[in-house]
Design a protein around this motif. Structure first.
Motif, PDB file in Angstrom:
ATOM      1  N   THR A 174       0.983  -1.045   0.159  1.00 14.21           N
ATOM      2  CA  THR A 174       0.090   0.005   0.232  1.00 14.21           C
ATOM      3  C   THR A 174       1.016   1.222   0.039  1.00 14.21           C
ATOM      4  OG1 THR A 174      -1.689  -1.044   1.165  1.00 14.21           O
ATOM      5  CG2 THR A 174      -1.808   1.117   1.317  1.00 14.21           C
ATOM      6  N   ASN A 175       0.689   2.228  -0.798  1.00 14.49           N
ATOM      7  CA  ASN A 175       1.580   3.477  -0.912  1.00 14.49           C
ATOM      8  C   ASN A 175       0.833   4.516  -1.287  1.00 14.49           C
ATOM      9  OD1 ASN A 175       3.645   5.380  -1.590  1.00 14.49           O
ATOM     10  ND2 ASN A 175       4.907   3.739  -2.392  1.00 14.49           N
ATOM     11  N   ALA A 176       0.290   5.439  -0.324  1.00 10.35           N
ATOM     12  CA  ALA A 176      -0.868   6.480  -0.606  1.00 10.35           C
ATOM     13  C   ALA A 176       0.038   7.351  -1.656  1.00 10.35           C
ATOM     14  CB  ALA A 176      -0.948   7.027   0.548  1.00 10.35           C
ATOM     15  N   LEU A 177       1.288   7.699  -1.465  1.00 10.09           N
ATOM     16  CA  LEU A 177       2.059   8.541  -2.246  1.00 10.09           C
ATOM     17  C   LEU A 177       2.129   8.175  -3.573  1.00 10.09           C
ATOM     18  CD1 LEU A 177       4.711   9.603   0.295  1.00 10.09           C
ATOM     19  CD2 LEU A 177       2.709  10.863  -0.158  1.00 10.09           C
ATOM     20  N   SER A 178       2.098   6.591  -3.803  1.00 11.22           N
ATOM     21  CA  SER A 178       2.473   6.346  -5.315  1.00 11.22           C
ATOM     22  C   SER A 178       1.617   4.993  -5.471  1.00 11.22           C
ATOM     23  CB  SER A 178       3.922   5.847  -5.567  1.00 11.22           C
ATOM     24  OG  SER A 178       4.350   5.338  -6.751  1.00 11.22           O
ATOM     25  N   PRO A 179       0.239   5.040  -5.765  1.00  9.06           N
ATOM     26  CA  PRO A 179      -0.498   3.869  -5.723  1.00  9.06           C
ATOM     27  C   PRO A 179      -0.145   3.035  -6.921  1.00  9.06           C
ATOM     28  CG  PRO A 179      -1.848   5.932  -5.351  1.00  9.06           C
ATOM     29  CD  PRO A 179      -0.550   6.163  -5.584  1.00  9.06           C
ATOM     30  N   GLU A 180       0.521   3.837  -7.927  1.00  5.39           N
ATOM     31  CA  GLU A 180       0.726   2.851  -9.133  1.00  5.39           C
ATOM     32  C   GLU A 180       2.052   1.950  -8.846  1.00  5.39           C
ATOM     33  OE1 GLU A 180       0.811   6.043  -9.072  1.00  5.39           O
ATOM     34  OE2 GLU A 180      -1.053   6.828 -10.155  1.00  5.39           O
ATOM     35  N   ALA A 181       2.936   2.505  -8.042  1.00  3.99           N
ATOM     36  CA  ALA A 181       4.133   1.668  -7.614  1.00  3.99           C
ATOM     37  C   ALA A 181       3.474   0.574  -6.885  1.00  3.99           C
ATOM     38  CB  ALA A 181       5.158   2.516  -6.865  1.00  3.99           C
TER      39      ALA A 181
ATOM     40  N   MET B  40      10.672   4.111  -0.618  1.00  2.62           N
ATOM     41  CA  MET B  40      10.839   5.251  -0.023  1.00  2.62           C
ATOM     42  C   MET B  40      11.361   6.439  -0.675  1.00  2.62           C
ATOM     43  SD  MET B  40      12.254   6.221   3.812  1.00  2.62           S
ATOM     44  CE  MET B  40      12.775   7.920   4.291  1.00  2.62           C
ATOM     45  N   ALA B  41      12.601   6.065  -1.265  1.00  3.48           N
ATOM     46  CA  ALA B  41      13.246   7.144  -2.142  1.00  3.48           C
ATOM     47  C   ALA B  41      12.285   7.398  -3.483  1.00  3.48           C
ATOM     48  CB  ALA B  41      14.401   6.565  -2.850  1.00  3.48           C
ATOM     49  N   GLU B  42      11.493   6.508  -3.933  1.00  4.74           N
ATOM     50  CA  GLU B  42      10.725   6.871  -5.007  1.00  4.74           C
ATOM     51  C   GLU B  42       9.610   7.811  -4.724  1.00  4.74           C
ATOM     52  OE1 GLU B  42      11.125   2.956  -8.127  1.00  4.74           O
ATOM     53  OE2 GLU B  42       9.229   3.435  -6.907  1.00  4.74           O
ATOM     54  N   ALA B  43       8.851   7.350  -3.653  1.00  7.76           N
ATOM     55  CA  ALA B  43       7.698   7.935  -3.076  1.00  7.76           C
ATOM     56  C   ALA B  43       8.032   9.233  -2.316  1.00  7.76           C
ATOM     57  CB  ALA B  43       7.068   6.932  -1.963  1.00  7.76           C
ATOM     58  N   ALA B  44       9.058   9.422  -1.397  1.00 14.44           N
ATOM     59  CA  ALA B  44       9.135  10.527  -0.648  1.00 14.44           C
ATOM     60  C   ALA B  44      10.253  11.357  -1.279  1.00 14.44           C
ATOM     61  CB  ALA B  44       9.291  10.205   0.735  1.00 14.44           C
ATOM     62  N   GLY B  45      11.002  10.926  -2.279  1.00 10.68           N
ATOM     63  CA  GLY B  45      12.109  11.821  -2.532  1.00 10.68           C
ATOM     64  C   GLY B  45      13.375  11.621  -1.680  1.00 10.68           C
TER      65      GLY B  45
ATOM     66  N   ALA C 266       7.131  -3.627   6.602  1.00 11.43           N
ATOM     67  CA  ALA C 266       7.488  -2.008   6.717  1.00 11.43           C
ATOM     68  C   ALA C 266       6.138  -1.328   6.517  1.00 11.43           C
ATOM     69  CB  ALA C 266       8.471  -1.698   5.887  1.00 11.43           C
ATOM     70  N   GLU C 267       5.781  -0.360   7.684  1.00 11.68           N
ATOM     71  CA  GLU C 267       4.830   0.348   7.490  1.00 11.68           C
ATOM     72  C   GLU C 267       4.833   1.655   8.297  1.00 11.68           C
ATOM     73  OE1 GLU C 267       1.359  -1.670   9.537  1.00 11.68           O
ATOM     74  OE2 GLU C 267       2.592  -2.435  11.083  1.00 11.68           O
ATOM     75  N   THR C 268       4.245   2.862   7.725  1.00  9.81           N
ATOM     76  CA  THR C 268       4.404   3.982   8.318  1.00  9.81           C
ATOM     77  C   THR C 268       2.915   4.932   8.193  1.00  9.81           C
ATOM     78  OG1 THR C 268       5.556   6.148   8.658  1.00  9.81           O
ATOM     79  CG2 THR C 268       5.162   5.337   6.363  1.00  9.81           C
ATOM     80  N   SER C 269       2.396   5.516   9.304  1.00  8.24           N
ATOM     81  CA  SER C 269       1.202   6.229   9.288  1.00  8.24           C
ATOM     82  C   SER C 269       1.629   7.687   9.002  1.00  8.24           C
ATOM     83  CB  SER C 269       0.112   5.723  10.140  1.00  8.24           C
ATOM     84  OG  SER C 269       0.183   4.535   9.992  1.00  8.24           O
ATOM     85  N   GLY C 270       0.483   8.693   8.555  1.00  4.61           N
ATOM     86  CA  GLY C 270       0.516   9.916   8.612  1.00  4.61           C
ATOM     87  C   GLY C 270       0.197  10.588  10.028  1.00  4.61           C
ATOM     88  N   PRO C 271      -0.132  11.753  10.165  1.00  8.25           N
ATOM     89  CA  PRO C 271      -0.275  12.513  11.279  1.00  8.25           C
ATOM     90  C   PRO C 271      -1.862  12.098  11.960  1.00  8.25           C
ATOM     91  CG  PRO C 271      -0.268  13.989   9.581  1.00  8.25           C
ATOM     92  CD  PRO C 271       0.559  12.815   9.063  1.00  8.25           C
TER      93      PRO C 271
ATOM     94  N   THR D  54      -3.061   9.140  11.427  1.00 11.60           N
ATOM     95  CA  THR D  54      -3.050   7.646  11.469  1.00 11.60           C
ATOM     96  C   THR D  54      -3.246   6.772  10.202  1.00 11.60           C
ATOM     97  OG1 THR D  54      -5.115   7.052  12.173  1.00 11.60           O
ATOM     98  CG2 THR D  54      -3.667   7.790  13.980  1.00 11.60           C
ATOM     99  N   ASP D  55      -3.600   7.617   9.119  1.00  9.30           N
ATOM    100  CA  ASP D  55      -3.916   6.995   7.839  1.00  9.30           C
ATOM    101  C   ASP D  55      -2.537   6.237   7.367  1.00  9.30           C
ATOM    102  OD1 ASP D  55      -6.703   7.405   7.713  1.00  9.30           O
ATOM    103  OD2 ASP D  55      -6.056   9.631   6.710  1.00  9.30           O
ATOM    104  N   THR D  56      -2.533   5.179   6.712  1.00 10.07           N
ATOM    105  CA  THR D  56      -1.539   4.340   6.219  1.00 10.07           C
ATOM    106  C   THR D  56      -0.933   5.101   5.123  1.00 10.07           C
ATOM    107  OG1 THR D  56      -2.135   2.132   6.729  1.00 10.07           O
ATOM    108  CG2 THR D  56      -0.610   2.218   4.881  1.00 10.07           C
ATOM    109  N   VAL D  57       0.333   5.623   5.096  1.00  7.13           N
ATOM    110  CA  VAL D  57       1.175   6.291   4.239  1.00  7.13           C
ATOM    111  C   VAL D  57       1.839   5.047   3.367  1.00  7.13           C
ATOM    112  CG1 VAL D  57       3.068   7.671   3.824  1.00  7.13           C
ATOM    113  CG2 VAL D  57       1.566   8.270   5.497  1.00  7.13           C
ATOM    114  N   TYR D  58       2.414   4.015   4.025  1.00  7.46           N
ATOM    115  CA  TYR D  58       3.118   3.086   3.254  1.00  7.46           C
ATOM    116  C   TYR D  58       2.985   1.790   4.181  1.00  7.46           C
ATOM    117  CZ  TYR D  58       7.021   0.496   1.433  1.00  7.46           C
ATOM    118  OH  TYR D  58       7.766  -0.745   0.741  1.00  7.46           O
ATOM    119  N   ARG D  59       2.740   0.568   3.349  1.00  7.45           N
ATOM    120  CA  ARG D  59       2.899  -0.640   3.903  1.00  7.45           C
ATOM    121  C   ARG D  59       3.219  -1.750   3.040  1.00  7.45           C
ATOM    122  NH1 ARG D  59       1.196  -3.794   8.372  1.00  7.45           N
ATOM    123  NH2 ARG D  59       0.600  -6.042   7.734  1.00  7.45           N
TER     124      ARG D  59
END
Length: 220
Positions: free
Chosen positions: A54-61, A117-122, A198-203, A205-210
């Motif tokens: 799951t990648n909220a910053l890059s759903p295509e990836a 992470m490098a692709e999605a967050a720079g 590997a997972e992280t959530s936003g402020p 608690t929505d999933t940013v990446y998993r």
């Protein structure tokens, strides 16, 4: 295709930690990169791991990277293990690795998260990789608990890494500053790794990446 050792994982990774034990720097590294984990499985066997992203910053990836990873051991006279990504009828080689060293899934896990992470967050993948390397040898705890595997409860050990805790650049990481990398391991699981997450959530608690890689069984 037949999976000879299918597993069942309940909610929350089916783990029930009973204690967390501090370990010396480097001890959890030895667990994560344990040698000999492919011994005794048998020549030309194929271990199957599912990968769900799951990648909220890059759903295509996320769609691109969701699929199965096949780890095929070489013949008796071939000391290499081959990794292959499978998605429907498309297969892509991921490399060949010395089977005697251990299960290369651990390296694929870390490198895939670094790339994602490098692709999605720079940011620099070298910087990200260095923070992960530091976390691998920093003091931490090893949790001991149980998990459901193949319809039964088995003992597991769990290592959690937070490579960007205290990093001065966390605020610029688009949520990845909270990244947790979690590996669940057991002597009862062929290849040693039950799940790699590997997972992280936003402020809010929505999933940013998993990204979760889970052992599914041995292909016959």
């Amino acid at each position: 295709m037949k999976l000879l050792s299918a597993i069942c994982i309940a909610a929350a990774l089916a783990t029930a930690p009973v204690q967390a034990t501090p370990v010396e720097p480097g001890e959890h590294y030895e667990l994560l990169f344990r040698k000999g984990t492919l011994e005794g499985i048998g020549a030309e066997a194929t271990l199957i791991y599912s990968r769900a992203v799951t990648n909220a910053l890059s759903p295509e990836a996320a769609e691109r990277d969701t699929g199965d990873i096949a780890l095929t051991l070489g013949a008796q006279d071939d000391p290499l293990a081959q990794l292959e990504f499978r998605k429907q009828d498309k297969h892509r080689g991921l490399g060949r690795f010395p089977a005697s060293v251990g299960n290369p899934m651990i390296m694929y896990f870390y490198e895939s998260v670094i790339r994602d992470m490098a692709e999605a967050a720079g940011g620099s993948p070298y910087y990200i990789r260095n923070r992960v390397k530091e976390a691998l040898v920093a003091p931490t705890e090893v949790e001991e608990g149980t998990a459901m595997f193949d319809g039964r409860s088995v003992p597991v050990r769990i290592v959690r890494l937070h490579p960007f805790a205290g990093d001065p650049n966390r605020a610029r990481m688009k949520g990845f500053g909270e990244l947790e990398m979690r590996v669940v391991m057991s002597e009862e699981v062929p290849g040693w790794y039950l799940s790699l997450t590997a997972e992280t959530s936003g402020p809010e608690t929505d999933t940013v990446y998993r990204s979760e890689m889970r052992f599914e069984g041995i292909e016959q």
